[in-house]
Design an enzyme around this catalytic site. Structure first.
Site, PDB file in Angstrom:
ATOM      1  N   CYS A 114       0.800  -1.222   0.000  1.00  0.00           N
ATOM      2  CA  CYS A 114       0.000   0.000   0.000  1.00  0.00           C
ATOM      3  C   CYS A 114       0.837   1.279   0.000  1.00  0.00           C
ATOM      4  O   CYS A 114       0.335   2.360  -0.304  1.00  0.00           O
ATOM      5  CB  CYS A 114      -0.956  -0.002   1.187  1.00  0.00           C
ATOM      6  SG  CYS A 114      -2.100  -1.405   1.202  1.00  0.00           S
ATOM      7  N   HIS A 238      -3.135   7.097   2.296  1.00  0.00           N
ATOM      8  CA  HIS A 238      -3.553   5.845   1.683  1.00  0.00           C
ATOM      9  C   HIS A 238      -4.941   5.524   2.218  1.00  0.00           C
ATOM     10  O   HIS A 238      -5.180   5.562   3.425  1.00  0.00           O
ATOM     11  CB  HIS A 238      -2.564   4.729   2.030  1.00  0.00           C
ATOM     12  CG  HIS A 238      -3.131   3.366   1.830  1.00  0.00           C
ATOM     13  ND1 HIS A 238      -3.683   2.970   0.628  1.00  0.00           N
ATOM     14  CD2 HIS A 238      -3.264   2.311   2.684  1.00  0.00           C
ATOM     15  CE1 HIS A 238      -4.118   1.726   0.747  1.00  0.00           C
ATOM     16  NE2 HIS A 238      -3.879   1.310   1.987  1.00  0.00           N
ATOM     17  N   ASN A 268     -10.110  -0.104  -0.179  1.00  0.00           N
ATOM     18  CA  ASN A 268      -8.644  -0.093  -0.135  1.00  0.00           C
ATOM     19  C   ASN A 268      -8.110  -0.687  -1.431  1.00  0.00           C
ATOM     20  O   ASN A 268      -8.195  -1.894  -1.648  1.00  0.00           O
ATOM     21  CB  ASN A 268      -8.169  -0.904   1.069  1.00  0.00           C
ATOM     22  CG  ASN A 268      -6.653  -0.918   1.222  1.00  0.00           C
ATOM     23  OD1 ASN A 268      -5.917  -0.575   0.298  1.00  0.00           O
ATOM     24  ND2 ASN A 268      -6.180  -1.341   2.381  1.00  0.00           N
TER      25      ASN A 268
END
Length: 311
Positions: A114, A238, A268
């Site tokens: 990520c 993020h 996500n």
């Protein structure tokens, strides 16, 4: 010395939309539970497209938005991904071919989960400042659905697929004002996916580490640069979980109106979340020239990074 500038943005989301109500049919969960704990309402799932296709479509969207620019001017392609559809060649190599760039340019992947987009941006900045390249196509692309256990309600509700692209070029002003990329390998087992396996996550450890590491890292960034929280125009984290985003925002004292949230729409998307968010902001005309943007991300490894960028 040249500065790293963002020239244009693009993104691509697959056609299939999976709502929380759809997930109620798959696992023991509810829309209320998912929304309260994650902030997620919907996510996009790639049924036919692989990661290279997602990256390709986002790149086309990005290049189309670049005024008076030819893809022949691209000096390098970097793709941040942890869900490559082939062990080799790299997604960036395949993307170069899909774009029809026959010249022998630099192209490679970055896997920092990520945090991948910020890691890749750090590399791009170093190359531009050194004069090695002038224009880079930087892409974050993920097909997280390919490594998800759809019977695990703790993880299947969190992730989505998609790609975001940024055309980065050398300029004379703005650019990266600060960056710090790191990895706390002691937490390497907290979030992982074995080859051929599915994603496993110790949610509590990841949550606590994200809050602690990023709050400290952001504090250090502001202290080092002398930039106050009030001087920041946007906080783009993020997009993992609304609770993480809001709690870190609260801890650093930034106005809630400056916190950009897209996790509700896209879930996500790992390395794709920040460039997708930038493309979303650009399409809504909400990024002004000269704006100071605080980027922060954390991911498997346990990687994390903070970047302050002047647009």
């Amino acid at each position: 010395m040249k500065k790293t500038n963002f020239l244009s943005f693009g993104c691509y989301l697959p056609k299939k939309v999976l709502t929380n109500f759809d997930l109620e049919e798959l696992v023991d969960t509810s829309d209320e539970w998912i929304l309260r704990r994650t902030g997620i309402k919907t996510r996009y799932i790639a049924e036919e497209e692989d990661v290279c296709e997602l990256a390709f479509r986002a790149s086309l969207n990005c290049l189309e938005r670049a005024m008076h620019f030819s893809q022949k001017e691209v000096d390098a392609i970097i793709v941040a991904t942890c869900t490559a559809n082939k062990r080799l060649p790299a997604v960036a190599n395949m993307l170069q071919a899909r774009l029809g760039i026959g010249r022998h340019i630099l192209s490679f992947d970055v896997n920092a989960a990520c945090t991948g987009f910020l890691y890749a941006l750090s590399i791009v900045d170093a190359m531009i400042v050194s004069g090695k390249v002038s224009t880079v196509l930087l892409v974050g692309a993920e097909a997280m659905s390919t490594i998800i256990d759809w019977n695990d309600r703790n993880t299947c509700v969190l992730f989505g697929d998609g790609a975001g692209a940024v055309l980065v070029s050398a300029g004379d002003s703005g650019g990266v004002l600060y960056e710090h990329m790191a990895c706390d390998s002691s937490l390497g087992e907290a979030l992982l996916a074995e080859v051929g396996g599915t994603l496993k996550m110790d949610g509590r450890s990841v949550f606590e580490a994200a809050i602690k590491r990023l709050t400290l890292a952001i504090g250090e960034a502001l202290k080092t640069t002398g930039i106050s929280v009030e001087e920041l125009d946007y906080f783009i984290m993020h997009q993992a979980n609304i609770r993480i985003i809001e709690l870190i925002g609260e801890k650093i004292g930034i106005d809630r109106s400056k916190i950009i949230v897209t996790v509700d729409r896209y879930a996500n998307t790992s390395a794709a979340s920040i460039p997708i968010t930038l493309a979303y902001m650009d399409s809504h005309g909400s990024i002004r020239k000269g704006a100071k943007i605080l980027f922060a991300a954390m991911g498997a490894g346990f990687t994390y990074g903070v970047t302050i960028f002047e647009y």
